[in-house]
Every structure is written in C-alpha cells, then in structure tokens.
Design an enzyme around this catalytic site. Structure first.
Site, mmCIF file in Angstrom:
data_model
loop_
_atom_site.group_PDB
_atom_site.id
_atom_site.type_symbol
_atom_site.label_atom_id
_atom_site.label_comp_id
_atom_site.label_asym_id
_atom_site.label_seq_id
_atom_site.Cartn_x
_atom_site.Cartn_y
_atom_site.Cartn_z
ATOM 1 N N ASP A 280 0.869 -1.154 0.000
ATOM 2 C CA ASP A 280 0.000 0.000 0.000
ATOM 3 C C ASP A 280 0.915 1.215 0.000
ATOM 4 O OD1 ASP A 280 -2.232 1.605 0.447
ATOM 5 O OD2 ASP A 280 -1.794 1.624 2.584
ATOM 6 N N THR B 27 -0.107 4.872 1.183
ATOM 7 C CA THR B 27 -0.300 5.779 2.299
ATOM 8 C C THR B 27 -0.201 5.041 3.624
ATOM 9 O OG1 THR B 27 -1.836 6.868 0.877
ATOM 10 C CG2 THR B 27 -1.824 7.517 3.178
ATOM 11 N N ILE C 122 -0.341 1.424 -13.974
ATOM 12 C CA ILE C 122 -1.659 1.062 -14.468
ATOM 13 C C ILE C 122 -2.704 1.699 -13.571
ATOM 14 C CG2 ILE C 122 -1.614 -1.128 -13.196
ATOM 15 C CD1 ILE C 122 -3.184 -2.310 -15.609
#
EC number: 7.6.2.1
Lengths: 1360, 325
Positions: A438, A440, A936
């Site tokens: 991830d 954040t 993407i």
C-alpha cells in the site's frame, strides 16, 4: 447451572451462526425449547431478527424474562476446555491431525497378536509423548486464558440495584442485558450499552477505542435523543422504555435499533449511541447506559477471531515428501512381506526356530507374508517422522521468539515491536517473490503536512509548514510534555485532558509552532520554497496577512469558509477551557442529528483566508515572492506566545495551548495550517463552531448538519448557518475527481460570473495536477448556498432516512446526493505525506533481493508515480509504461504494443519463459537490460483483470521491475494479489496499514500490517505486524532467510535421520528371515528419536545462522536462494534419502562384517549399531551446521551423554525386564571391549566421509553465494568493505558503473563500524522527496496528456 | 490469541494511565542470546580448512588398521587359552518369534514364573499340564551334541584333551541374570511340578553333575539362551586352558574329535562346525576390521592429497568472495 446452560447456548449459537448469521436469535428458541419442551408458539414473533431489551428491574420482571432473560450474560469464557472435558476434548482435537491418527493406527495395530512387533505398551509411547506435549501446551495456553478471563470477569462496575435504589458494585460477569450501568471517567465499559445519560451538558461522551480497533483518537458518542435534554441524571426507576435492536453482530460500525417509549413513540438508535465493551470513557465525568449486548454477544467479543492458521509452502512441500516416505515404507514392508513368504516356503519341515501357533499348526507362507507386512509397518513406523510435526511447531515457536525479541524491530515512538500473529509461517518470509504494498501509511508516514493550496485559481505555497515539518518530531515531543503537565487553570479540565491529549497526530503546537513561524521568514529565501516551486510564485502566505488585515471588508462567505475550515477539525479537544464557557468540562454536546460522527470533520476549504485575500487583491499581488509577507504575521503571532501563558484575551490568545485531535491526519493538517494564518479554531461543539479570526475576532457558526465521509462518496459535507449572512451554507470537501463532477454546470448563456468560475476550475485543475505530480495529496473544496426552505425540505427527508432501520445506508447515501450537488468550487489543497524513514533503502534492498514490488494505491496516478520515484521503486532511468485506457480493446492493444517493444529491446524476456524464469535469473535480467516500470490505473486494471487479458497482463508485468497500480479499490488490490499468486504460483506478501488493505492482506501468502495511524484493522488481519515499513527489510532478508534455511534444513535432516535409522532395522531383516526382529532394545529404539536425537535438530532449527545478519542485510542477493527454494528442492530430498541409505548401509554392514561368524548375540550386535548411528546422526548435523554456539554444544553433549547414561543404567538395572530385548549388561560389556570403539569410529567415519567430502568440494570448487558470503563474517570491517566492493563489482557488470557499488560500500563501512545491523543509512525522508521532485524528468515524463497515445514512447530522463 | 490480546488490553486499559507517561517499555532486551549474536564456532568447509583433518585421519587409521590386521592374523597360532566353539549355520536364532519365546523371570528363579511361565513361551509353555522349565522355543531347541577332543599321539590310544565347561558364559549372566529357583535342598526338588522341554532328553536339573553348573545356571544353557545375531553363528563350547608357558596349549599333532550326534540340522538345511581359536585383545580372528581401517585411512590420505591440489589451485576463490555470481 445457568452458566452451563448459557455456555452451551453460546456454543450452539456459534455453530448455528456459522451457517447463517441471521439465525443468531435462534438460541433463544433453542433454550426455550430446552427449558420447557414446548413448541415455539411460546416464542413471540420478535424472535426474528431483532432483540428486545427491557430494563432489568422488578416492574418489568415478566417482560424481562420473556425477552432479555435468555440473553447471554456478561461472563466471558474464552477457554476451550474445562477441567472435566480437557482430556476427551483435547484428544478429540488432536486426533484431527492425520499424523496422530497414523500413530494411533500403529498403536492399535500392535495389539493384534499376529502382527505384534514390539511390546504393546512401548508402541504407545511416542504417541503418548506427542499427545502429552501438545496437551500440555494447549493446557497452559488455555489456563492463561482462563486466568485472564477470570480477572476480567471479576472487574467491578457500578450497576443499578433497585433494592438499594442506587448503583452498587458488581462484577462484570454479573452484568446482564437490561442492567443500568454508571461509569466514570477512565473506566472501561463492561458491555455494549446504549448511552442514556452523560454529565456533559450536550449529552455527549468520548470513548477511546484503542483496545478494540487500536485507533488512538477519541470517538464521540451521544445520548439517545430525548434524554440529552434532561438536566438530571436518568433515573432507572422511571425508565419505562423498551429497546429493540438488531441481533448481535460483529460490525463495529453498525448499530441499528430504536428505543420505544411507553407511549409508543420511537427514537432511532445508531452506533453513535452505543458504547462498546472494552473501550474507555474519556473526558466525561460520568455516563449511564443500559446494557444491550453482554458477554460473548458484544461486538468486541464477536470481533475476536482466533489466531490464523496457514500452511506454509515449505510445510506443503514437506507433506508431499512425507507421502513419499509413506510410499517408501510400503515398498519396504512389501519387500519384507515377500521376503518372509519366500523364506518360509524354503522350508518344508517345521524348524526349531519357526514356532507354530499356540494351537500347533504352522501358518502358510502367504499368510505369514501378509502378517509380516503389518509387522513391518510397526517395526519401520519411525520412517514416517512423527516427531517432525511436533518439532516443527516447537522450532517455529522458537523462531518467533527470536523475531519478536529482535531489538531492531523496536520502534521508540510507538513503543511497539514486531508482532507475529500467525505462528506457523515464519519460513514463508524467506521465500517471498512478489511484494504488494500500500502507499499511504505504509510507505509514507501518513502524517500530513499542509504544503500548498489553490484558492480561486491562485496557487499558494505554504512555507511555514516546511519548517514545521523539519521540527516535527521535536514539536511532537514537546506537545506531549506540555499537555501532560496540568498547566491549565481550570481544574476540571485537567482530568479529561490528560487522557485525551495523546501523542496522536497532533501537529506542532503552542509556542513551538509560533517559533517556527517567526523563524520561517528567515529560511524562506533559501528554503525549498525557492527551489521547489518554479511555477507558483505566490507564496501562500504572502496574502493571508493582508487578507486578514483587510478582513473587515471582506465578503462574508470567505469568512465562513475559514471557519468551516476550522470546524472540520474534529476538534476534539481544545485545551482552552475558557471556551468551554464554564459549563461542564467536556467540550461540546452533540445535537441529535449531528450525532453521526460528531468528530467528523467538515470539509471546508482549506484556506479561506487566502481565498479571500486573493479575491480582494486579485492579481496585484501576482509575483510576490515568498519572503515578503511575514512581517505582519510575525507580529501577530509573537504576541500569542506570551499570551499562552498569561491570561489570554478571548481573541487570539491561546494559540499556544490548542491541541487538535482529528479523525484523519489530513484534517488535522488543515486545521493547523489554518491556525498558522490566524484563523484559529477555538472550539467545536456539536452545535457550533467558534473560529477566531485575527482581524474579526471570534465568530460562531451554527452547525446544522454533518454528512460524514464515506469511501463510496469520497467526500464529506457540513451544513452551517453563517453568523453574518445568516445563510445556510453547505461545504463539501473531497477527492478532486468527485468534487469536479458535482460542480454546477455552467449554463449555456454563461454569465461572466460563470465564466470566471470556469476559469477558476481550469486553473484549479491545473494546480491539482501539479500537486499530484509533487506527490501531494489533493482535496477539493466547494460550497453551496441554500435557502432555508430548501434546507428544511432536505432535512425532513434526511430525517426519515436516519431513523429507518433497514436500508438505512442506501437512504442516507441518497440523501447525501441530494445535498451535495451544484457546488461552487472554492479551491484545493495539497498535503504532503512524507515517506517513512528508511523506505527507499528498504525498497532498493528488497528489489536487489529479487523481490518484485508492486505498489497498489487508491491515490491518483501522479501522486503514486511520484512516491514511487521518491521511494526508489522506480529509478530515474527506468523505462516507464503507462496503461491508462478507457476501453478493453485499447487496453489489449496497448499491452501487446508494450510487450512487443519490451521483448524487442530485451531478448532476455522470451515470452512464456519469462513468467517463471524471469524471476529466477535476476542476474541475467538485471545485467542485460534496462529496467522497466509499469503504471496502471484502476480503470485499465479492471480490464487487465478480466480473464481474457490476464495472461497478457502477467506477461507484461513479468518484464517490469516495478508495477504501480493507482486508483485501485480495495477489491482490486486483493484481486491483483490473487491473480499473481494463483497464476504465477509465486509467494506473495502484502503489506498495508489501513482497512482498505485488509482484503489484500488476507489474500496474500503473508499479510503484514503496519500498526500506524489508521487503526488496527490491517494489523488484526495480518500475520505479522510491524511498526515501520523499513523493518520489512530485516524481517525478510534476515529472519526470513534464517527461518527458511533453518526449517528446511531441519526438515530434511529429520527425513534423513529417520530413514537412516530405520534402514538399519530393514537391513537386518535380510539376516533374520524377514521375521521382523529388531536387533535393538525396544526402549532405545523408541527413545532414540524421541529423546536422544530430538533436541539437536530443534536447536539447529532455532539457532542456526548460516550467514550473519549484517551480511544478509548488505547482500540482499542472498535472499534469492530462498526464493528458489534452494535449500529444499525435490532433488535435495532424494539426495538426502540416498545419503541416508548409504549411511545406514555403512552403519549396518561395517559391524556386520566385523562380527560376522562370531558368537555375538542379537542385542549386543545392535548396540554398536545404535551407538554408531547416534554419532553419525549427530555429527551429520554438525557438518550441516554453519555456526555452533555453546547452546549447540551443550545439547549435543547432552544427547550423547543421555544416551550412554540411559544405556548404562538400563543395562545395569534391567535384569529381567523388557523381554525379549533384555539389555542387561550389554553396554557395560561393550564399553570394555576395544573392538566396540574401533567399530564405532570406523563406521562413523565411513558413513560421513562422502557428505563431508562433498561439502568440502562444494565449498572449494563451486561455492554458492551463501557459502561465499560466510567468508564475510570473518573479515575485519575494512576487508569487508573491500570484499563487498568486489562482490558488487562482479555482480554489476553490464549495468555500468553503478552508484550502488560505492553507495553500499560506504554504507557497509558505516555499519561495520557501528556494529549492529542497522545496515541502512537513514536519509531524511523529506530531502529524498524533494530531490526527486526537482528532477524535471518526471514532470515531462508524466505530462498528463502523454499517456494513452504514446505510452511506449515514454522515456527516461534523457527525453526530459 | 486475539482474544488474549483484547482481554489483556481491557485489563491494562482499566486504570487511567497518563499518556506519554512511563508506559510499559516493550523494547526487547539487547542481549547476545536474544539478538542471536552468541559467539559461535563457524566452520567453513573448504579444501584449505579441512586438509589437516584428512591427513590426520589417514595417519591415525592406517597404523591402527595395520595393528588390528597383524593382531588378527596372529590369532592363528594356538597359544594361550584355546576356545572351542560349535558353529551352526542357517539357524535363524534371531527369528522374531523365536527370540521372544522365553521367560526371563523364570530363568531368574522367580517361583511364580516357574510354575506359570509367560505367555510368550507358547506353545512351549506347558506340557501334559505341567509348566515347562525352562519354557519357550529357545530352550526347547538347545544344542545338545557332545564334543570331545583327543590328541592322537604316538601312543596308540588318544589322550583326551581336558575341556573346561565353566567360564564360558558372561559372568553377569551366570551370577545375576540366571538363577535357579529357590526352595528345597536338591535341585530336583526345586524343579518339582515342572516338566522338561519337549525336545530335551533330560530335565533341566540334570544338565550337569556339578551343582553350580546345573539347572538354569548351566553355562551351556546360558550360552545357548543368548540368541545369536546372525543365522550363521558360533557359540563358545569349552575352554582349553594352557597348562604351562613352555608348551603350546594344543601342540601340533593329530587330533580326534568325537561327536555325539543329537542335534538334527537337516530340516533347515543347516551345517554344524567346530572351531578352535584363541582370542586376542580384539576378540577372535577377523581380518575385516584391520583391512577396513587401512583402506579408509588410505582413502582419507588420498583425499587429502587431492584437496591439497584443489586448495592450491582454487585458493583465491575459496578464501575471498570475488567470484562473479
């Protein structure tokens, strides 16, 4: 008795619950059925999906019994066993394991007289030992739980007693549904209850939920509507209402129900009214509530899931090999059976030694062979390593112990270290091939710092914050200090304050920040302001002051903005007591409907001040440079400083003591930023927000409504009544994409105003793009003015939605849509989320380790790419491909284009082969080619994940070093992981910190949670929890490598050990007519595995260190051996078996030839065999060990001594025992016989010679990287640096003169000197980000209009 | 697990703890053990490091082997005490059920076991309703040929060589493990109520004339009861003691062996042998051990030489880490 019933019911319920959640109410039926045996006619209709709670008081006795009487009480019991059921239940559970069943089968088999190979009792021994060990472990675990349960059950709380007409102390376990409970500040809530009263005048109370979800901020809860208005404490005697709510469920964020007064009037209940078990009351003197769920039905308990059981890759591998062993066993037994049959058939007569059956007849060869098969199975049972499973468990516990004690994982600030939640997949850490991260909170700190904003189309940068950023830490610690001391004048404030002001994400406050302010002007010229911001010339803060000073004349609306802004802060607590206006201590009381989330921030525009400033002075200020403005501000703030200490005037004063707590860090950043511009949020109650404007003084906004943030809408709104204009204004803040769509569409006849709006919109969009490119998080702020009638109308509808029990979510969503539309854009903000310490280094190391890293984020493309550069996921000279298409066809075409191009340029990627081999020949790929990165977006990802494109997508990604998926939803994240995991059959690891990462964490082979800012959901779902991303490096490279190597070698060793030992028995069968004789004393035979040779491999599995931690960190490449499963390949297994066969042959035949033809007896023959086997097996382990500490020595010596001790003692004591293998005096006899020693020495040497020689040759002629790395550990620091350089130099050929070489060499030097494995040089995160940000390359490369059309044309820096 | 955490949190969270105060410090101890930094011996197996090992093994094994070999070969000379063995081949004394077929308690003189032998002895447990003593197949199949040795000298009649019956069993077996049952004066009385094994001609108390070599403690019996490990075996039968230092125990000459044939071996294709041998410190004659030591010592030495070469050629690579990946 009742307890028993309830317990039973609880388990019933769990059983039933497993099938159908909605059946939760069933236990009610069951119990009533059980109780009276009457049909369900007795159970009223309410039994359906809801539960009814009536007060647990005399007047309602009948009713109470009818409804609540059957609910679980508050006693909890998390233990699995009781004293009585421990033995049967534990046995039952243990026999669920196949291995144990196998042993049971063997034990039973041995009771068949025809087959019996050993004494019956002896065969039971291994089984009993294994079962006992596990049972003891389970028992201890359970006992610990029991003690904790007991402690919790006996906690005391105040429950209303009608008899005494007051609240009396009662244990938690005696609390029942319907009880009234009164809690004081800082008490823990014993059960889920509906809040009926709070001493807070506004009827709110705060709870801290860290015990539940780990979120450290306070949550606001409020009294049920209608009760808040009462002045006096709610009197249980007068409480005559009934509560109907949903059945117990585990959704912490949902509670639906209503409270029905005696007059049938209903009041809706929501989670805002629910106090959850396990949370702590804060900031509120006292509260009263009625219990609705107790004990195991509370949300907290329902949310507890047991530990996670996963099966590791290595164990799966081992299991297949166990099956091979089974096959081998069968073959050996068949050989025995056949041999025995043939042997028997050679004799026509009855011989002395072939004893007839008791009844006198002799069994036929065929039958004899058949029996022999089973006898052999018993005899050779040890071939299946029973003890393997127990040992693996013990070893993993040991490994986890060491992982958790690693001081390098300790994180000071959070006082936390690594947590291993899954106990049995440590070795998977050493085999990771794909890492999904991830962004954040995982790569970044999730501590937001306000950086820039755009107001009405003008861009401002916020210099002061840069400063603030640097001294962030400092400030933080100071905050804590300052808040800890009860500096407050108002005594009543002191208490609540302490608990609430936790070191969350408070920004800097107080004097600190003002100091920064003051200091900032100096830094301005040189600071990043200059370098960072080529385009925006206006310094944000040039204008504000002016704005402020000219405030008086400004349009109201901007003012409002400001204040709204502030309100958004979820304020929790301002320390300024004066504001609390002398009411009760707690800040505010929510209004019924505000109740939703009182904490919710409102979304207002970030910088109202600026906005207005720009309006006013418009362009004139144009090119103002940053440095100028500060003067005024300085003046403004300086006074604030002293004032903090002295009695502040109501105006600006308390700035220094304000401390905000926000629901999200972004919001806190915004409020702090606002305060820096003299728009200080003074107080926030559910009904109003007071904002202090430097020039205007405090303004009070009436708070009408809040529409909290949710991830579907991606925005939140607040409705306020403006104090000056008295208009109803809606402010909405949210993701730019969302807000932009909600803006009012320009009418065709475009008035100038609208035109202006359009311009602003365009400009803002530009700024937004720019922010994103800098890696800032963007938010848009918009507003809408409503007429009172419109608002009333909306409110009425909204009200309906709020009170409905079913479909409430949908209705609320619709209602929000009705409000949030036709907005006017105010501006946008850019907030920086800086990288965590050590992230770039970790990523670099992990990439070198051959791990493919994907970043999956919900953020927008530009932000994501920027962070990817900053954390070195992408290198400046990487070739970047962007997949951002709106249609599937386009996506497909684009993918094939990119693929072709990649393959052309890089022949190292032949189509399919690359899928698997690409991973396995990292040297080739790295040397020969440029690295490629793929970006993407969510939309394209959606196409790529469709079945038809999956393959192509995977091929494409296999060619890329790094993949960044932006705008990905949580579901997509998990799908990506699933896709890669299932199709490439690779080991995946997912790491994340937030609720949105949970699904991905669960899907991956290993899920890692960062215990960070966003609560504990990710941690709860994870297998391992870390404090920081940088710890991942050591966890994988060092502990992963170790755990994998240790465990795989240990498992192989177990196979070896068992095969080698059992084969001795097998060879003997050739000389005893395949009659199943064992030449070893049965006790020694059984204890050999169980006792004499069990500890060394376990110690090996826990303590083995093939390469030191420092070297592993410096040479991440070593990790690749684990990825390729080098330590444990199928081939390795067979070679090990071959070696085992060889050694057993030697171990049998050397003594055989020595004693052939002599008068040696069976068990005396077995003795040297056994002794030699012991030495062979233990020395084999020594050869395989790369490091031997005193612990190893101790255990090895212990094993050998225990063997001799046992043999000697047993041989001396056992005169007639243990028939027929009576060991009497055999060992003693042998110890006096030189031949015995000669045989043992010779056997040991011959048996180990090949392996030893092989290891030596391997070490000299074709050393593996790991083997070579071992040399590093013996070098002095200087030599080490030198050697590292050489190593790198060799590895880097073809990549040109890499800066890594020097880089890492330099690093290593540092480390070597500093000793412990802090191999990564810390780079200050901000500097990294800036450095990256200033590379013009990226901006060009990422130009927004670029992507679709010529994705492939994208190039690295040279194009820029 | 999770439950535990939660439960604990509840407890810990109970009392108000001031934020930022001295909360529990969870920093792990920085000890060598916990940080896995224990001093360790780290053997690195390369040609250079293990060279001496191979040479040492070679240098030690070869002399040992030679010593053993010589000793073993010297056994040929019939000097000192000579041991007389009988050998059987193809006799599977190590058959699982045969081995089990005995009752150690009975043999140890346990009275209850005497009259009620262990079930393991089946079907040689009772005969004609009396317990068999000693019970079981091993005892039942005891070797009962008699061997006598005569020296055929110049005189016309052979001189019998004195064969010592005692001292052929392990001391512990004879004195501890095997005991006659307690009770009556005569041995016969002690064994009353028992019957002889089916195949035996005489009951157990008539195995020998000397009382301290009769019954269960008859040494021939004890030797037989120590079941052989391999199907071809020998068992000590008699001792021929050396009479004086001047004469060999068995002087060269013609000997005559008289065998009273009782023991049938044809049924299982067996062979009988008689072996005369002296023993040295390392037991009977067996060249294997010596040869094996010499062979392994030589191999080890050779390997040492090979490694020396390797070490010479690859020294750099094995000592530093600069080979390309």
């Amino acid at each position: 008795m009742t307890e028993c019933l309830q317990w039973a019911r609880y388990h019933w319920q769990r059983l039933m619950g497993g099938r159908n959640r909605d059946d939760n109410e069933r236990p009610y039926n069951y119990s009533s059925l059980l109780a009276c045996g009457v049909k369900s006619s007795q159970t009223p209709k309410l039994a359906g999906k809801h539960r009814v709670v009536v007060p647990h008081l005399r007047p309602f006795k009948d009713e109470y019994e009818k409804f609540s009487g059957t609910y679980v009480n508050n006693r909890i019991r998390t233990t699995k066993y009781t004293l009585l059921n421990f033995v049967p239940r534990n046995l039952f559970e243990q026999f669920h394991r196949a291995a144990n069943l196998y042993f049971l089968f063997l034990a039973v088999l041995n009771w068949v007289p025809l087959v019996e190979a050993f004494q019956k009792e002896i065969t039971m021994l291994p089984l009993v030992v294994v079962l006992t060990i596990i049972a003891i472990k389970d028992g201890l675990e359970d006992y610990r739980k029991y003690k904790i349960d007991k402690q919790i059950n006996n906690l005391v709380t105040k429950v209303y007693s009608r008899k005494e007409k007051k609240y009396v102390d009662q244990c938690w376990k005696d609390v029942a549904v319907g009880d009234f409970i009164r809690l004081s500040c800082n008490e823990v809530i014993p059960a889920d209850m509906v809040l009926l009263f709070s001493t807070d005048p506004d009827g709110i109370c705060h709870i801290e939920t860290s015990g539940l979800d780990g979120e450290s901020n306070l949550k606001q809860r409020q009294v049920v509507r209608g009760y808040a208005e009462q002045d006096s404490e709610v009197d249980p005697e007068k409480f005559s209402s009934k509560i109907e709510c949903e059945s117990p469920n585990n959704d912490l964020n949902r509670f639906r129900g209503y409270l029905e007064h005696s007059n049938k009037e209903r009041v809706g209940l929501s989670k805002e009214n629910l106090l959850l078990r396990g949370c702590t009351i804060r900031n509120t003197e006292a509260v009263v509530g009625i219990v609705v769920y107790a004990g195991h039905e509370t949300k907290a308990m329902l949310n507890n899931s047991g530990p996670r059981y996963k099966r590791s890759k290595l164990e799966r591998r081992a299991n297949t090999d166990v099956l091979w062993c089974v096959l081998l066993l069968v073959v050996m037994c068949l050989t025995g059976a056949l041999g025995h049959g043939i042997w028997l058939s050679r004799y026509e007569n009855i011989m002395f030694f072939n004893i007839p059956e008791p009844d006198g007849h002799v069994i036929s060869p065929v039958l004899g062979g058949f029996y022999m098969f089973w006898t052999m199975i018993i005899l050779l049972q040890v071939l299946i390593p029973i003890s393997l499973y127990v040992s693996i468990e013990i070893v993993k516990l040991g490994q986890i112990y060491f992982i958790q004690s690693d001081v390098d994982f300790y994180h000071e600030k959070m006082d936390s270290t690594v947590q291993c939640r899954a106990l049995n997949i440590t070795e998977d850490l050493g085999q990771i091939q794909y890492l999904f991260s991830d962004k954040t909170g995982t790569l970044t700190e999730n501590k937001m710092v306000f950086r820039r904003c755009s107001v009405a189309g003008f861009d401002y940068c916020h210099e002061e914050n840069a400063k603030r950023l640097e001294s962030y830490q400092e400030a933080l610690s100071e905050d804590e200090d300052s808040t800890d001391t009860p500096s407050d004048s108002l005594s009543n404030m002191a208490k609540p304050k302490a608990p609430s002001c936790r070191p969350i994400h408070n920004g800097p406050l107080g004097s600190k920040s003002s100091n920064h302010l003051a200091g900032s002007c100096l830094a301005l010229g040189s600071g990043e302001g200059a370098s960072e911001v080529p385009h925006s010339r206006q310094a944000a803060f040039s204008s504000p002051i002016i704005g402020l000073s000219s405030l008086s004349g400004m349009p109201i609306k901007s003012l409002e903005d400001i204040k709204n802004l502030f309100q958004r802060l979820s304020v929790r607590r301002s320390s300024s007591p004066s504001l609390a206006s002398g009411k009760e201590p707690s800040p505010g009381v929510p209004n019924p409907f505000v109740s939703r989330l009182s904490l919710f921030s409102r979304m207002k525009p970030a910088f109202p001040v600026e906005e207005e400033a720009s309006h006013m002075s418009e362009s004139p200020e144009g090119p103002r440079n940053s440095p100028c403005p500060t003067e005024v501000e300085k003046q403004n703030t300086d006074p604030g400083l002293p004032e903090g200490k002295v009695a502040p005037s109501p105006g600006q004063p308390l700035a220094s003591t304000l401390c905000y707590e926000a629901e999200s860090p972004d919001e806190a950043a915004l409020v702090y930023a606002a305060r820096a511009y003299q728009c200080t949020l003074r107080s926030r109650t559910p009904e109003q927000v007071v904002v202090d404007f430097a020039a205007l003084g405090p303004l009070t906004f009436q708070l009408l409504h809040i529409l909290p943030f949710d991830s579907v809408r991606k925005r939140m709104s607040v409705v306020v009544r403006h104090p000056l204009s008295n208009q109803v204004v809606v402010y909405t803040k949210g993701a730019d994409s969302v807000i932009m769509e909600l803006l009012s569409v320009a009418s065709p006849d475009g008035t100038s105003l609208e035109k202006q709006q359009m311009i602003i919109r365009e400009k803002t969009q530009k700024h937004l793009d720019d922010y994103a490119r800098r890696g800032l998080r963007t938010l848009c702020i918009a507003k809408k003015v409503m007429s009172d009638t419109e608002y009333t109308e909306w409110l009425r509808n909204h009200f309906l939605a709020e009170t409905s029990i079913d479909h409430r979510e949908e209705l609320l969503l619709e209602s929000a849509m009705r409000l949030e539309n036709k907005l006017t854009l105010l501006g946008a903000t850019g907030i920086e989320d800086r990288l965590q310490e050590g992230v770039p280094e970790s990523i670099e190391a992990l990439q070198k380790a051959g791990i493919k890293i994907w970043m999956l984020t919900g953020d927008k493309q530009e932000t994501a790419v920027n962070i990817a550069y900053a954390c070195r996921l992408l290198e400046p000279d990487d070739k970047l491909f962007i997949l951002n298409t709106q249609s599937k066809d386009a996506c497909e075409t684009l993918m094939s284009t990119i693929l072709t191009e990649l393959q052309e340029k890089n022949p190292a990627f032949p189509e399919q082969a690359s899928l698997r081999d690409g991973l396995h020949q990292p040297a080739a790929t790295q040397d020969s080619e440029l690295r490629a990165g793929l970006i993407i977006t969510g939309k394209a990802l959606e196409f790529a994940l469709q079945e038809s494109l999956q393959r192509q997508f995977l091929e494409l990604t296999a060619c890329c070093q790094a993949v960044v998926c932006c705008r990905a939803t949580p579901l997509q994240k998990s799908e990506v992981v699933k896709l890669v995991r299932n199709h490439l059959r690779v080991m995946t690891l997912a790491i994340g910190d937030g609720a949105n990462d949970v699904s991905m964490i669960q899907v991956a082979d290993i899920g890692i949670g960062i215990s960070g800012q966003e609560g504990m959901q990710a941690v709860m779902a994870s297998d391992f929890a870390l404090a920081q991303f940088k710890h991942l490096g050591k966890l994988l490279l060092v502990h992963g490598h170790w755990c994998y190597t240790r465990l795989s070698n240990m498992i192989l060793y177990f196979f070896y050990k068992n095969v080698a030992y059992v084969n001795l028995l097998f060879w003997y069968q050739f000389f005893c007519g395949f009659s199943g004789t064992s030449m070893t004393d049965y006790w020694v035979l059984i204890l050999f595995n169980l006792l004499f040779t069990s500890a060394p491999p376990v110690i090996y599995g826990v303590l083995e260190k093939d390469v030191s931690a420092e070297t592993l960190m410096q040479l991440p490449e070593l990790y690749k051996s684990g990825q390729k499963s080098e330590a444990y390949l199928p081939l390795t297994f067979w070679i090990t078996l071959l070696d085992a066969f060889y050694q057993s042959l030697v171990c049998f035949f050397v003594p055989y030839y020595t004693y052939r033809g002599s008068d040696i007896d069976i068990f005396a023959f077995g003795n040297p065999l056994n002794t030699a086997a012991l030495f062979i097996i233990i020395l084999h382990l020594v050869i395989e060990s790369k490091s031997l500490t005193w612990v190893h020595m101790l255990v090895i010596a212990g094993s050998i001594l225990s063997y001799f001790f046992f043999a000697l003692v047993f041989g001396a004591v056992c005169v007639t025992c243990n028939p027929p293998s009576n060991p009497y005096w055999i060992m003693q006899e042998h110890m006096l016989d030189p031949v015995f020693y000669l045989v043992c020495v010779l056997t040991t040497c011959v048996a180990l010679l090949p392996r030893f020689t092989y290891r030596v040759l391997q070490g000299s002629l074709f050393p593996s990287p790991v083997r070579r790395a071992q040399h590093f550990d013996r070098l002095t620091p200087e030599e080490r640096t030198e050697a590292l350089k050489k190593w790198r130099g060799a590895g880097m050929i073809g990549r040109g003169p890499s800066k890594y070489a020097d880089h890492s060499a330099a690093k290593s030097e540092k480390t070597a000197m500093s000793g412990p494995p802090a191999a990564f040089v810390m780079m200050s995160a901000p500097s990294c980000a800036v450095e990256q940000g200033s590379l013009s390359v990226h901006e060009t490369a990422l130009d927004s209009d670029f992507c679709e059309t010529k994705a492939s044309g994208m190039a690295g820096p040279s194009d820029g | 697990m999770a439950m535990n955490y939660n439960a604990k949190d509840e407890v810990d969270g109970g009392p108000p703890c001031p934020p930022g105060g001295t909360a529990k410090n969870r920093r792990p101890d920085n000890t060598a053990f916990k940080q896995q930094r224990l001093p360790a011996w780290q053997p690195i197996l390369t040609a250079g490091t293990v060279l001496p090992t191979f040479f040492i093994i070679g240098l030690i094994f070869i002399p040992i082997g030679i010593g053993i070999f010589v000793t073993s070969n010297n056994i040929r000379e019939i000097e000192g005490n000579v041991f007389m063995y009988y050998g059987l081949s193809n006799f599977y004394q190590n058959h699982r059920r045969y081995v089990k077929s005995r009752d150690d308690s009975q043999l140890n003189g346990d009275s209850s076991a005497l009259l009620n032998p262990s079930k393991e002895c089946e079907p040689y447990r009772r005969n004609e309703d009396k317990p068999i003593a000693p019970c079981g197949a091993i005892a039942n199949s005891m070797f009962n040929d008699t061997l006598e040795l005569f020296l055929v000298g110049n005189e016309s009649y052979p001189i019998p060589i004195p064969l010592k019956k005692k001292g052929i069993a392990w001391w512990t077996d004879k004195n501890v493990k095997f005991r006659n049952p307690p009770g009556g004066e005569s041995l016969k009385e002690r064994f009353k109520d028992t019957t002889k094994p089916v195949n035996w001609v005489k009951p157990v108390y008539m195995l020998d004339s000397e009382p301290d070599n009769n019954g269960f403690i008859n040494e021939d019996f004890i030797v037989w009861m120590r079941t052989a490990a391999l199907p071809t075996f020998r068992k000590l039968y008699r001792l021929i003691e050396r009479k004086s230092d001047l004469h060999p125990t068995l002087p060269a000459g013609r000997y005559y062996l008289n065998i009273t044939y009782n023991y049938p071996v044809h049924s299982f294709d067996g062979r009988k042998r008689m072996i005369l041998s002296t023993i040295s410190w390392m037991g009977g004659k067996n060249p294997f051990l010596g040869i094996a030591y010499i062979a392994i010592g030589s191999i080890s030495f050779l390997l040492g030489v090979v490694l020396l070469v390797i070490n010479h050629k690859y020294r750099n690579s094995s000592n530093t880490a600069d080979i390309t990946i």
